[in-house]
Design a protein around this motif. Sequence first.
Motif, mmCIF file in Angstrom:
data_model
loop_
_atom_site.group_PDB
_atom_site.id
_atom_site.type_symbol
_atom_site.label_atom_id
_atom_site.label_comp_id
_atom_site.label_asym_id
_atom_site.label_seq_id
_atom_site.Cartn_x
_atom_site.Cartn_y
_atom_site.Cartn_z
ATOM 1 N N THR A 124 0.831 -1.209 0.000
ATOM 2 C CA THR A 124 0.000 0.000 0.000
ATOM 3 C C THR A 124 0.861 1.252 0.000
ATOM 4 O O THR A 124 0.596 2.215 -0.746
ATOM 5 C CB THR A 124 -0.938 0.010 1.216
ATOM 6 N N GLN A 125 1.920 1.246 0.804
ATOM 7 C CA GLN A 125 2.798 2.408 0.867
ATOM 8 C C GLN A 125 3.586 2.601 -0.427
ATOM 9 O O GLN A 125 3.841 3.728 -0.845
ATOM 10 C CB GLN A 125 3.740 2.286 2.063
ATOM 11 N N ILE A 126 3.969 1.507 -1.078
ATOM 12 C CA ILE A 126 4.645 1.617 -2.377
ATOM 13 C C ILE A 126 3.703 2.256 -3.394
ATOM 14 O O ILE A 126 4.087 3.171 -4.135
ATOM 15 C CB ILE A 126 5.105 0.230 -2.858
ATOM 16 N N GLY A 127 2.469 1.774 -3.439
ATOM 17 C CA GLY A 127 1.498 2.345 -4.365
ATOM 18 C C GLY A 127 1.247 3.818 -4.105
ATOM 19 O O GLY A 127 1.183 4.624 -5.044
ATOM 20 N N THR A 128 1.127 4.192 -2.840
ATOM 21 C CA THR A 128 0.918 5.598 -2.478
ATOM 22 C C THR A 128 2.094 6.447 -2.920
ATOM 23 O O THR A 128 1.915 7.564 -3.434
ATOM 24 C CB THR A 128 0.709 5.729 -0.961
ATOM 25 N N SER A 129 3.314 5.931 -2.733
ATOM 26 C CA SER A 129 4.506 6.669 -3.145
ATOM 27 C C SER A 129 4.530 6.879 -4.656
ATOM 28 O O SER A 129 4.826 7.982 -5.137
ATOM 29 C CB SER A 129 5.762 5.930 -2.690
ATOM 30 N N LEU A 130 4.234 5.831 -5.411
ATOM 31 C CA LEU A 130 4.209 5.963 -6.869
ATOM 32 C C LEU A 130 3.116 6.931 -7.317
ATOM 33 O O LEU A 130 3.323 7.731 -8.234
ATOM 34 C CB LEU A 130 4.005 4.594 -7.512
ATOM 35 N N ASP A 131 1.965 6.871 -6.664
ATOM 36 C CA ASP A 131 0.857 7.768 -7.005
ATOM 37 C C ASP A 131 1.241 9.235 -6.842
ATOM 38 O O ASP A 131 0.800 10.091 -7.617
ATOM 39 C CB ASP A 131 -0.359 7.482 -6.117
ATOM 40 N N SER A 132 2.034 9.520 -5.812
ATOM 41 C CA SER A 132 2.358 10.904 -5.480
ATOM 42 C C SER A 132 3.674 11.388 -6.085
ATOM 43 O O SER A 132 4.070 12.529 -5.863
ATOM 44 C CB SER A 132 2.410 11.068 -3.955
ATOM 45 N N SER A 133 4.346 10.536 -6.854
ATOM 46 C CA SER A 133 5.626 10.920 -7.455
ATOM 47 C C SER A 133 5.404 11.890 -8.618
ATOM 48 O O SER A 133 4.370 11.838 -9.288
ATOM 49 C CB SER A 133 6.374 9.685 -7.956
ATOM 50 N N PRO A 134 6.363 12.769 -8.871
ATOM 51 C CA PRO A 134 6.211 13.745 -9.956
ATOM 52 C C PRO A 134 6.212 13.068 -11.319
ATOM 53 O O PRO A 134 6.691 11.936 -11.458
ATOM 54 C CB PRO A 134 7.443 14.641 -9.776
ATOM 55 N N PRO A 135 5.694 13.738 -12.344
ATOM 56 C CA PRO A 135 5.707 13.171 -13.693
ATOM 57 C C PRO A 135 7.139 12.934 -14.173
ATOM 58 O O PRO A 135 8.081 13.577 -13.706
ATOM 59 C CB PRO A 135 5.023 14.247 -14.538
ATOM 60 N N GLY A 136 7.282 11.993 -15.116
ATOM 61 C CA GLY A 136 8.592 11.723 -15.684
ATOM 62 C C GLY A 136 9.192 10.435 -15.174
ATOM 63 O O GLY A 136 8.564 9.688 -14.411
ATOM 64 N N PRO A 137 10.428 10.156 -15.569
ATOM 65 C CA PRO A 137 11.088 8.914 -15.165
ATOM 66 C C PRO A 137 11.262 8.825 -13.654
ATOM 67 O O PRO A 137 11.512 9.831 -12.977
ATOM 68 C CB PRO A 137 12.453 9.000 -15.868
ATOM 69 N N LEU A 138 11.139 7.610 -13.127
ATOM 70 C CA LEU A 138 11.300 7.355 -11.701
ATOM 71 C C LEU A 138 12.318 6.244 -11.494
ATOM 72 O O LEU A 138 12.413 5.325 -12.304
ATOM 73 C CB LEU A 138 9.969 6.937 -11.069
ATOM 74 N N ARG A 139 13.045 6.344 -10.385
ATOM 75 C CA ARG A 139 14.000 5.296 -10.025
ATOM 76 C C ARG A 139 13.635 4.719 -8.669
ATOM 77 O O ARG A 139 13.338 5.454 -7.731
ATOM 78 C CB ARG A 139 15.426 5.850 -10.005
ATOM 79 N N VAL A 140 13.680 3.385 -8.603
ATOM 80 C CA VAL A 140 13.362 2.670 -7.371
ATOM 81 C C VAL A 140 14.491 1.698 -7.072
ATOM 82 O O VAL A 140 14.953 0.981 -7.974
ATOM 83 C CB VAL A 140 12.035 1.886 -7.507
ATOM 84 N N VAL A 141 14.947 1.666 -5.817
ATOM 85 C CA VAL A 141 15.933 0.668 -5.406
ATOM 86 C C VAL A 141 15.394 -0.080 -4.198
ATOM 87 O O VAL A 141 14.724 0.494 -3.330
ATOM 88 C CB VAL A 141 17.315 1.284 -5.088
#
Length: 221
Positions: A26-43
Amino acid sequence: MDWQTWHAQYDRPGSYMAQRLEAVRTQIGTSLDSSPPGPLRVVSLCAGQGRDLLPVLADHPRRDDVRALLVELDPRNAAYAEKTARSAGLDQTKVVRGDASLTDVYRGMVPADLVLVCGVFGNISDEDIERTVDSCARLCRTGGTVVWTRHRGAPDRVPLICEWFETRGFARQWLSGPAAEFGVGTHRFMGETQPLVPGMSMFTFTGYDTLRRSSAATDDA
């Protein structure tokens, strides 16, 4: 510890581990939902079989924006994560079999928009937890998010981990309630990202059982 067998706990509906996994997803989804437009990096550190990130990413509208790096030492778990990523068509997801404590493995992928430190803090010493929290200010971009976990067993280090994050420029976004058997936290980095220190080891993965036995021996001394 057989870390592949350990993951079977996630398959028991209503179990402590299944509930923790759902909270993390749930927290991962919330983080992705609120991320700015454009490419994203996740580790993802000590990513295991990728059961937290990969199912969320597979169904998320931002999936094609995300480059992800999962680092896992156990060869069977790494293979499981790799197969899951390929089956879901997550072509920008890379699974590396390696030591997640070493900063060099994250070169080119940090600072990241989302850093997952799940299943780590319960298996390392307090000193290494604090060192890893400090390193998160180098792994996470300004405005990025760290999702982390820690058990609530004695000694309950969840409040102290929150304090360590918050004294390093992280703002608490969400924390599981104290009545839960697990601790899941989300912190957003509001400080200025520091350069990654090459050749550094953030922690030694000791293991929960070893730490518990050591603590019991100290109490009996």
